[in-house]
Design a protein around this motif. Structure first.
Motif, PDB file in Angstrom:
ATOM      1  N   ALA A 268      45.016  23.830 -31.587  1.00 24.88           N
ATOM      2  CA  ALA A 268      44.899  22.368 -31.615  1.00 24.88           C
ATOM      3  C   ALA A 268      45.918  21.753 -32.581  1.00 24.88           C
ATOM      4  O   ALA A 268      46.455  20.662 -32.340  1.00 24.88           O
ATOM      5  CB  ALA A 268      43.480  21.972 -32.014  1.00 24.88           C
ATOM      6  N   LYS A 269      46.194  22.456 -33.683  1.00 23.60           N
ATOM      7  CA  LYS A 269      47.151  21.960 -34.669  1.00 23.60           C
ATOM      8  C   LYS A 269      48.588  22.087 -34.161  1.00 23.60           C
ATOM      9  O   LYS A 269      49.408  21.176 -34.333  1.00 23.60           O
ATOM     10  CB  LYS A 269      46.975  22.744 -35.969  1.00 23.60           C
ATOM     11  N   ARG A 270      48.894  23.204 -33.517  1.00 24.64           N
ATOM     12  CA  ARG A 270      50.264  23.449 -33.048  1.00 24.64           C
ATOM     13  C   ARG A 270      50.586  22.682 -31.779  1.00 24.64           C
ATOM     14  O   ARG A 270      51.721  22.260 -31.565  1.00 24.64           O
ATOM     15  CB  ARG A 270      50.459  24.949 -32.784  1.00 24.64           C
ATOM     16  N   TYR A 271      49.601  22.563 -30.902  1.00 20.87           N
ATOM     17  CA  TYR A 271      49.806  21.923 -29.601  1.00 20.87           C
ATOM     18  C   TYR A 271      48.771  20.810 -29.423  1.00 20.87           C
ATOM     19  O   TYR A 271      47.755  20.998 -28.737  1.00 20.87           O
ATOM     20  CB  TYR A 271      49.680  22.949 -28.472  1.00 20.87           C
ATOM     21  N   PRO A 272      48.992  19.647 -30.020  1.00 24.90           N
ATOM     22  CA  PRO A 272      47.998  18.567 -29.977  1.00 24.90           C
ATOM     23  C   PRO A 272      47.602  18.155 -28.565  1.00 24.90           C
ATOM     24  O   PRO A 272      46.473  17.688 -28.346  1.00 24.90           O
ATOM     25  CB  PRO A 272      48.714  17.424 -30.712  1.00 24.90           C
ATOM     26  N   ASP A 273      48.518  18.336 -27.600  1.00 29.17           N
ATOM     27  CA  ASP A 273      48.195  17.962 -26.216  1.00 29.17           C
ATOM     28  C   ASP A 273      47.054  18.796 -25.651  1.00 29.17           C
ATOM     29  O   ASP A 273      46.370  18.371 -24.700  1.00 29.17           O
ATOM     30  CB  ASP A 273      49.438  18.107 -25.335  1.00 29.17           C
ATOM     31  N   MET A 274      46.824  19.999 -26.209  1.00 30.27           N
ATOM     32  CA  MET A 274      45.750  20.856 -25.707  1.00 30.27           C
ATOM     33  C   MET A 274      44.371  20.246 -25.944  1.00 30.27           C
ATOM     34  O   MET A 274      43.426  20.517 -25.197  1.00 30.27           O
ATOM     35  CB  MET A 274      45.807  22.242 -26.373  1.00 30.27           C
ATOM     36  N   VAL A 275      44.253  19.411 -26.981  1.00 29.27           N
ATOM     37  CA  VAL A 275      42.946  18.850 -27.323  1.00 29.27           C
ATOM     38  C   VAL A 275      42.393  18.022 -26.174  1.00 29.27           C
ATOM     39  O   VAL A 275      41.182  18.030 -25.915  1.00 29.27           O
ATOM     40  CB  VAL A 275      43.053  18.007 -28.614  1.00 29.27           C
ATOM     41  N   GLU A 276      43.268  17.328 -25.472  1.00 25.16           N
ATOM     42  CA  GLU A 276      42.821  16.461 -24.371  1.00 25.16           C
ATOM     43  C   GLU A 276      42.583  17.217 -23.069  1.00 25.16           C
ATOM     44  O   GLU A 276      41.901  16.709 -22.185  1.00 25.16           O
ATOM     45  CB  GLU A 276      43.866  15.362 -24.126  1.00 25.16           C
ATOM     46  N   HIS A 277      43.166  18.391 -22.959  1.00 24.63           N
ATOM     47  CA  HIS A 277      43.136  19.080 -21.661  1.00 24.63           C
ATOM     48  C   HIS A 277      42.541  20.480 -21.713  1.00 24.63           C
ATOM     49  O   HIS A 277      42.689  21.263 -20.771  1.00 24.63           O
ATOM     50  CB  HIS A 277      44.561  19.165 -21.096  1.00 24.63           C
ATOM     51  N   THR A 278      41.857  20.827 -22.802  1.00 24.08           N
ATOM     52  CA  THR A 278      41.288  22.171 -22.959  1.00 24.08           C
ATOM     53  C   THR A 278      39.812  22.073 -23.310  1.00 24.08           C
ATOM     54  O   THR A 278      39.406  21.198 -24.080  1.00 24.08           O
ATOM     55  CB  THR A 278      42.033  22.954 -24.061  1.00 24.08           C
ATOM     56  N   ALA A 279      39.023  22.961 -22.744  1.00 22.26           N
ATOM     57  CA  ALA A 279      37.587  23.015 -23.034  1.00 22.26           C
ATOM     58  C   ALA A 279      37.183  24.464 -23.286  1.00 22.26           C
ATOM     59  O   ALA A 279      37.881  25.398 -22.873  1.00 22.26           O
ATOM     60  CB  ALA A 279      36.786  22.437 -21.880  1.00 22.26           C
ATOM     61  N   VAL A 280      36.059  24.638 -23.974  1.00 24.49           N
ATOM     62  CA  VAL A 280      35.512  25.971 -24.234  1.00 24.49           C
ATOM     63  C   VAL A 280      34.111  26.032 -23.634  1.00 24.49           C
ATOM     64  O   VAL A 280      33.261  25.193 -23.950  1.00 24.49           O
ATOM     65  CB  VAL A 280      35.445  26.280 -25.744  1.00 24.49           C
ATOM     66  N   ALA A 281      33.890  27.010 -22.756  1.00 23.04           N
ATOM     67  CA  ALA A 281      32.557  27.258 -22.193  1.00 23.04           C
ATOM     68  C   ALA A 281      31.962  28.464 -22.905  1.00 23.04           C
ATOM     69  O   ALA A 281      32.632  29.491 -23.054  1.00 23.04           O
ATOM     70  CB  ALA A 281      32.643  27.505 -20.696  1.00 23.04           C
ATOM     71  N   ILE A 282      30.715  28.335 -23.339  1.00 22.83           N
ATOM     72  CA  ILE A 282      30.061  29.402 -24.106  1.00 22.83           C
ATOM     73  C   ILE A 282      28.810  29.846 -23.360  1.00 22.83           C
ATOM     74  O   ILE A 282      27.866  29.072 -23.190  1.00 22.83           O
ATOM     75  CB  ILE A 282      29.685  28.923 -25.522  1.00 22.83           C
ATOM     76  N   LEU A 283      28.838  31.088 -22.907  1.00 17.85           N
ATOM     77  CA  LEU A 283      27.705  31.661 -22.177  1.00 17.85           C
ATOM     78  C   LEU A 283      26.939  32.592 -23.103  1.00 17.85           C
ATOM     79  O   LEU A 283      27.494  33.566 -23.609  1.00 17.85           O
ATOM     80  CB  LEU A 283      28.211  32.434 -20.949  1.00 17.85           C
ATOM     81  N   GLY A 284      25.668  32.289 -23.343  1.00 13.18           N
ATOM     82  CA  GLY A 284      24.847  33.136 -24.195  1.00 13.18           C
ATOM     83  C   GLY A 284      23.845  32.327 -24.993  1.00 13.18           C
ATOM     84  O   GLY A 284      23.949  31.096 -25.113  1.00 13.18           O
ATOM     85  N   GLY A 285      22.867  33.011 -25.538  1.00 14.88           N
ATOM     86  CA  GLY A 285      21.865  32.357 -26.357  1.00 14.88           C
ATOM     87  C   GLY A 285      22.456  31.765 -27.622  1.00 14.88           C
ATOM     88  O   GLY A 285      23.453  32.269 -28.146  1.00 14.88           O
ATOM     89  N   HIS A 286      21.876  30.678 -28.111  1.00 15.41           N
ATOM     90  CA  HIS A 286      22.311  29.980 -29.328  1.00 15.41           C
ATOM     91  C   HIS A 286      23.727  29.422 -29.206  1.00 15.41           C
ATOM     92  O   HIS A 286      24.392  29.169 -30.219  1.00 15.41           O
ATOM     93  CB  HIS A 286      22.228  30.902 -30.552  1.00 15.41           C
TER      94      HIS A 286
END
Length: 424
Positions: A268-286
């Protein structure tokens, strides 16, 4: 040939998933296989449950109590240690009597005791034991994490208060395991070449056979799919690049969420454009407990048991990241690759055996958030997605298909049966 696969549970945990897949692979390749489990979670006709469920529960509680006392009544490490001092005698069950081969998998937490395994060995039936971690080759631990005492004799255990002693719990269980194996033979199978190499160095397994066979995966279930359809099904953003993290419990420190967080912050710091076009999906408890740490939009999917929905999660993502601190041969990387999804993981355990660096994924320097970020960036922005996807599918077909893995196990079974046949 009749094979009885023994595992603590039918579905819960990576070993259970691998054992169930092997059951299906064997039955699809001319072997009559059944599974015997402590906890049955389906109505599958080829899966039997060990009777006397209350006994299993008390076995589990008694072992935990004994370990808790040895830990001086501290909870730390309580579930990182197994001593197998309580378990069920399966030798009188009809499933055992009719089997030609007894195939042990993960049998801890009250399912089988060391004395119970000794009774199995003394029955004269050939025994194969698939190692999903290092426990069969150590005294009490499932992860050595740099400790090498198992190469001589376990004692002074790092998991015990004060670093243990010369006659601590690990030393006691080491001697009991030696007695269990005395004069007996087991065909050990590790799920990765790395684990096989570790097991061969164990003083406990001196004279035993140790080979390496990967876990199988069904390419009929885990396969390429329409990314847009998968995202719509899961209510994930259609146009974002999605990073996937999978763990039974997302907050488990051993699964390395802290390194994924560091890598995402660097990106996110190196490539600010990624913040608008990147997501993280988290599969698992908690999963909801870790989203606040990430600089990208995050989607906690929670714990999912439906296999088709799990497949959709892989199909929806652009890269799978597994920054584990210790791994054997992770089923999750295999599942991702079968869906054409590149993986990024650390150079540890069997991960480099699965990921061919910059072909079907990226092998990052161990515990380096910096190189993990490089791997994610490579997968999302530098690699040819078509070529990488094809490389993933080719690797799965070549190494992890039901037919290939079943053939390798059949050879192990035949080798294990030869001494028995000769005696008869």
């Amino acid at each position: 040939m009749k094979v009885l696969i023994v595992n603590t549970s039918e579905r819960t945990g990576g070993a259970a998933v691998a054992a169930k897949r092997l059951l299906e692979a064997l039955n699809g390749n001319g072997v009559k296989a059944k599974m015997l489990v402590g906890t049955k979670e389906s109505d599958h006709i080829s899966v039997a449950q060990i009777p006397h469920q209350k006994r299993l529960h008390w076995n589990f509680l008694w072992e935990r109590l004994c370990i808790w006392v040895r830990l001086r009544f501290q909870r730390r490490h309580l579930f990182e240690v197994d001593m197998a001092n309580a378990g069920c005698d399966i030798t009188k069950l009809p499933e055992f009597r009719e089997a030609d081969i007894i195939h042990l998998h993960w049998i801890n937490q009250g399912t089988l005791s060391l004395n119970g395994i000794r009774r199995i060995l003394e029955s004269g039936k050939p025994v194969v034991w698939t190692m999903h971690d290092i426990w069969p080759a150590t005294a009490i631990c499932h992860l050595t994490l740099g400790c090498e005492r198992f190469k001589t004799a376990c004692q002074y255990c790092r998991l015990l208060p004060g670093g243990g002693s010369a006659n601590d719990l690990s030393s006691l269980i080491w001697r009991r395991k030696q007695h269990m194996l005395e004069g007996q033979h087991i065909s050990f199978v590790a799920c990765s070449q790395w684990l096989a190499g570790e097991a061969r160095q164990s003083a406990l397994l001196k004279g035993q056979t140790v080979s390496a066979i990967p876990n199988p995966i069904s390419t009929y279930i885990y396969r390429l799919g329409d990314k847009t359809v998968a995202r719509q099904r899961l209510s994930l953003p259609i146009d974002d690049r999605i990073i996937l993290f999978v763990s039974q419990r997302a907050t488990n420190p051993n699964k390395g969420m802290q390194y994924l967080t560091e890598a995402c912050q660097l990106l996110a710091k190196r490539y600010p454009d990624m913040v608008e076009h990147t997501a993280v999906a988290i599969l698992g408890g908690h999963a909801e407990d870790v989203v606040a740490q990430l600089p990208f939009r995050s989607y906690p999917l929670g714990y999912i048991s439906n296999e088709q929905r799990i497949v959709s999660v892989y199909q929806a993502a652009d890269v799978f990241v597994l920054p584990s601190l210790s791994e054997n041969l992770p089923n999750t990387i295999m599942e991702a690759m079968a869906c054409g999804l590149p993986s990024v993981g650390f150079r540890i355990g069997g991960i480099p055996e699965e990921i061919d660096h910059q072909q079907n994924g990226y092998v990052a320097d161990y515990c380096s958030g910096e190189d993990l970020a490089n791997g994610i960036r490579w997968a999302l922005s530098e690699a040819d997605p078509t070529a990488v996807s094809k490389a993933c599918l080719d690797k799965v077909t070549r190494c992890y298909s039901h037919q290939r893995v079943a053939r390798q196990y059949i050879q192990v079974y035949e080798n294990a049966m030869r001494p028995t046949t000769a005696k008869q």
